[in-house]
Design an enzyme around this catalytic site. Structure first.
Site, short mmCIF file in Angstrom:
data_model
loop_
_atom_site.label_atom_id
_atom_site.label_comp_id
_atom_site.label_asym_id
_atom_site.label_seq_id
_atom_site.Cartn_x
_atom_site.Cartn_y
_atom_site.Cartn_z
N ASN A 1 -10.27 0.72 -0.24
CA ASN A 1 -9.31 0.60 0.87
C ASN A 1 -9.93 1.03 2.20
O ASN A 1 -10.43 2.15 2.32
CB ASN A 1 -8.12 1.51 0.61
CG ASN A 1 -7.21 1.00 -0.49
OD1 ASN A 1 -7.56 0.07 -1.20
ND2 ASN A 1 -6.06 1.61 -0.62
N ILE A 2 -9.85 0.14 3.16
CA ILE A 2 -10.43 0.41 4.48
C ILE A 2 -9.40 0.03 5.55
O ILE A 2 -9.02 -1.14 5.67
CB ILE A 2 -11.73 -0.40 4.68
CG1 ILE A 2 -12.77 0.01 3.63
CG2 ILE A 2 -12.27 -0.22 6.10
CD1 ILE A 2 -14.00 -0.88 3.56
N ASP A 3 -8.97 1.01 6.29
CA ASP A 3 -8.00 0.75 7.36
C ASP A 3 -8.48 1.38 8.68
O ASP A 3 -8.61 0.69 9.70
CB ASP A 3 -6.63 1.33 6.96
CG ASP A 3 -5.57 1.07 8.00
OD1 ASP A 3 -5.77 0.16 8.84
OD2 ASP A 3 -4.54 1.77 8.01
N ASP B 1 3.03 4.95 -5.40
CA ASP B 1 2.29 6.20 -5.19
C ASP B 1 3.21 7.39 -5.44
O ASP B 1 3.90 7.86 -4.53
CB ASP B 1 1.71 6.25 -3.78
CG ASP B 1 0.89 7.52 -3.55
OD1 ASP B 1 0.81 8.34 -4.48
OD2 ASP B 1 0.34 7.68 -2.45
N SER C 1 -12.72 4.65 4.66
CA SER C 1 -13.33 4.27 5.93
C SER C 1 -14.56 5.14 6.17
O SER C 1 -14.60 6.30 5.74
CB SER C 1 -12.33 4.43 7.08
OG SER C 1 -11.56 3.25 7.20
N GLY D 1 -7.61 8.50 7.00
CA GLY D 1 -7.66 8.73 8.44
C GLY D 1 -9.08 8.81 8.99
O GLY D 1 -10.06 8.55 8.30
N GLU E 1 -1.43 5.96 -8.91
CA GLU E 1 -2.39 6.97 -8.43
C GLU E 1 -2.24 8.29 -9.18
O GLU E 1 -1.13 8.75 -9.43
CB GLU E 1 -2.21 7.20 -6.92
CG GLU E 1 -3.18 8.25 -6.37
CD GLU E 1 -3.29 8.28 -4.85
OE1 GLU E 1 -3.01 7.25 -4.20
OE2 GLU E 1 -3.66 9.34 -4.32
N ASP F 1 0.85 -1.19 0.00
CA ASP F 1 0.00 0.00 0.00
C ASP F 1 0.89 1.25 0.00
O ASP F 1 1.81 1.36 0.82
CB ASP F 1 -0.87 -0.04 1.27
CG ASP F 1 -1.93 1.03 1.29
OD1 ASP F 1 -2.39 1.45 0.21
OD2 ASP F 1 -2.34 1.42 2.41
P1 13P Z 1 -8.84 4.98 5.55
O1 13P Z 1 -7.93 5.79 6.40
O2 13P Z 1 -10.06 5.73 5.16
O3 13P Z 1 -9.18 3.67 6.18
O4 13P Z 1 -8.07 4.66 4.18
C1 13P Z 1 -7.16 3.59 4.10
C2 13P Z 1 -6.34 3.63 2.86
O5 13P Z 1 -6.64 4.29 1.88
C3 13P Z 1 -5.16 2.79 2.84
O6 13P Z 1 -4.40 2.98 1.70
O1 G3H Z 2 -3.30 5.01 3.74
C1 G3H Z 2 -2.62 4.53 4.62
C2 G3H Z 2 -3.08 3.38 5.44
O2 G3H Z 2 -4.15 3.71 6.26
C3 G3H Z 2 -1.92 2.83 6.20
O3 G3H Z 2 -1.62 3.64 7.27
O4 G3H Z 2 0.74 4.34 6.93
O5 G3H Z 2 -0.31 4.33 9.22
O6 G3H Z 2 0.25 2.17 8.06
P1 G3H Z 2 -0.13 3.62 7.91
ZN ZN Z 3 -4.47 4.96 0.90
#
Ligand code: 13P
Ligand code: G3H
Ligand code: ZN
Length: 322
Positions: free
Chosen positions: A267-269, A105, A227, A182, A135, A83
């Protein structure tokens, strides 16, 4: 089955009007929660690892955790994806080190430079049977050390996408249509408030998505920063010692709409992080005497699993597609 690339997954998702969930992994509990939900719901999945995750958990640990998931979920198609690869060297390390997909990216670079870096990664990746996400456009929010201020983001310019894709040879394209990284995706000034006082963000730019889709028929589009910041978990965090005012995400109904279109990867983190943090905060408040990590990680893992299940079924529509 062994790890797969996203090639076939995206073709099926495009034609089937659904999207594949791309969830970030940083530790064992998160890998288990995601892959168990996907296995039970017969959903293909992308497990993605950021530069920060590699720095935190170590490349080999993460690859081995994902390999363990592959063994435990033999019927689930799993992609291991880098990612936000920041440069050629990081992408190469992941291509050489067992990943089946990488993102380069270079979206913060000028157009020509973005093309040049992306094409170099594509050449190396394709020689090794690995696919590449690139991207165009900039999202607001924070990812690794890169912070893009609200207002400094830029939507993808549809008139650039054909040239970018044909000159780079990338396999999928992340675009900026108003999502953001975020848990604090929008400032209060960018939003309105509903009756409960919760911020309502500006709608995604489906007009930009449609224009991209017209120019790149059949080509898989990716949405980052997707998210939805479940208010249930924001509340849980705030009621148990946290302070996350005005954390707000992308409405799930809009993501469902996107998943029906050319968007093949979402993408969901942050949502998973909120579920983990909320659950652990609550556990500690309710059990101040407990200190065994297994006791608080277990409910956190269970809640992440249920959240992923909800995303697969109600947002991505990819349940039953494996
Ligand atoms: P969120 O912060 O919205 O979960 O996005 C995650 C993301 O795009 C990881 O690449
Ligand atoms: O877009 C980024 C993802 O949410 C990953 O987050 O860089 O804190 O691991 P990170
Ligand atoms: Zn991202």
């Amino acid at each position: 089955m062994p790890l797969v690339t996203s090639k076939e997954m995206f073709a099926k998702a495009y034609n089937g009007g659904y999207a594949i969930g791309a969830f970030n992994v940083n530790n064992m509990e998160i890998v288990q929660a995601i892959t168990e939900a996907c296995s039970e719901e017969h959903a293909p999945v992308i497990l993605q690892v950021s530069k920060g995750a590699r720095a935190y958990a170590n490349h080999t640990y993460l690859v081995k955790l994902v390999e363990a998931a592959v063994i435990n979920c033999p019927d689930t198609p799993i992609v291991l994806h880098l990612d936000h690869g920041p440069d050629f060297e990081t992408c190469k390390a992941c291509i050489d080190g067992g990943f089946t997909s990488v993102m380069i990216d270079a979206s913060s670079k000028p157009f020509e430079e973005n093309i040049e870096i992306t094409r170099k990664v594509v050449e190396y990746a394709h020689e090794h049977g690995v696919v590449v996400e690139a991207e165009l456009g900039t999202l607001a929010g924070i990812e690794d050390e890169v912070k893009v201020a609200h207002g400094a983001e830029s939507y993808t310019r549809p008139e650039e996408v054909e040239e970018f894709v044909s000159r780079t040879g990338c396999d999928s394209l992340a675009i900026a249509i108003g999502t953001s990284h975020g848990a604090y995706k929008f400032t209060a000034a960018q939003c309105t408030r509903n009756e409960e006082g919760i911020l309502v963000p500006p709608p995604l730019r489906f007009d930009v998505l449609k224009e991209v889709e017209k120019r790149l028929p059949g080509f898989p589009i990716v949405l980052h920063g997707s998210s939805s910041v479940p208010q249930e978990y924001v509340k849980m965090i705030n009621e148990h010692g946290g302070a996350m005012p005005d954390a707000v995400g992308i409405p799930e109904s809009q993501l469902r709409e996107a998943a029906r279109s050319s968007v093949c990867k979402i993408n969901i983190d942050s949502d998973l992080r909120l579920a983990m943090t909320g659950t652990i905060r609550k556990f500690f408040c309710e059990h101040p005497d407990k200190f065994d990590p297994r006791e608080y990680l277990k409910p956190a893992r269970a809640n992440i699993k249920e959240l992923v299940r909800h995303k697969l079924i109600d947002v991505l529509g990819c349940n039953g597609k494996a």
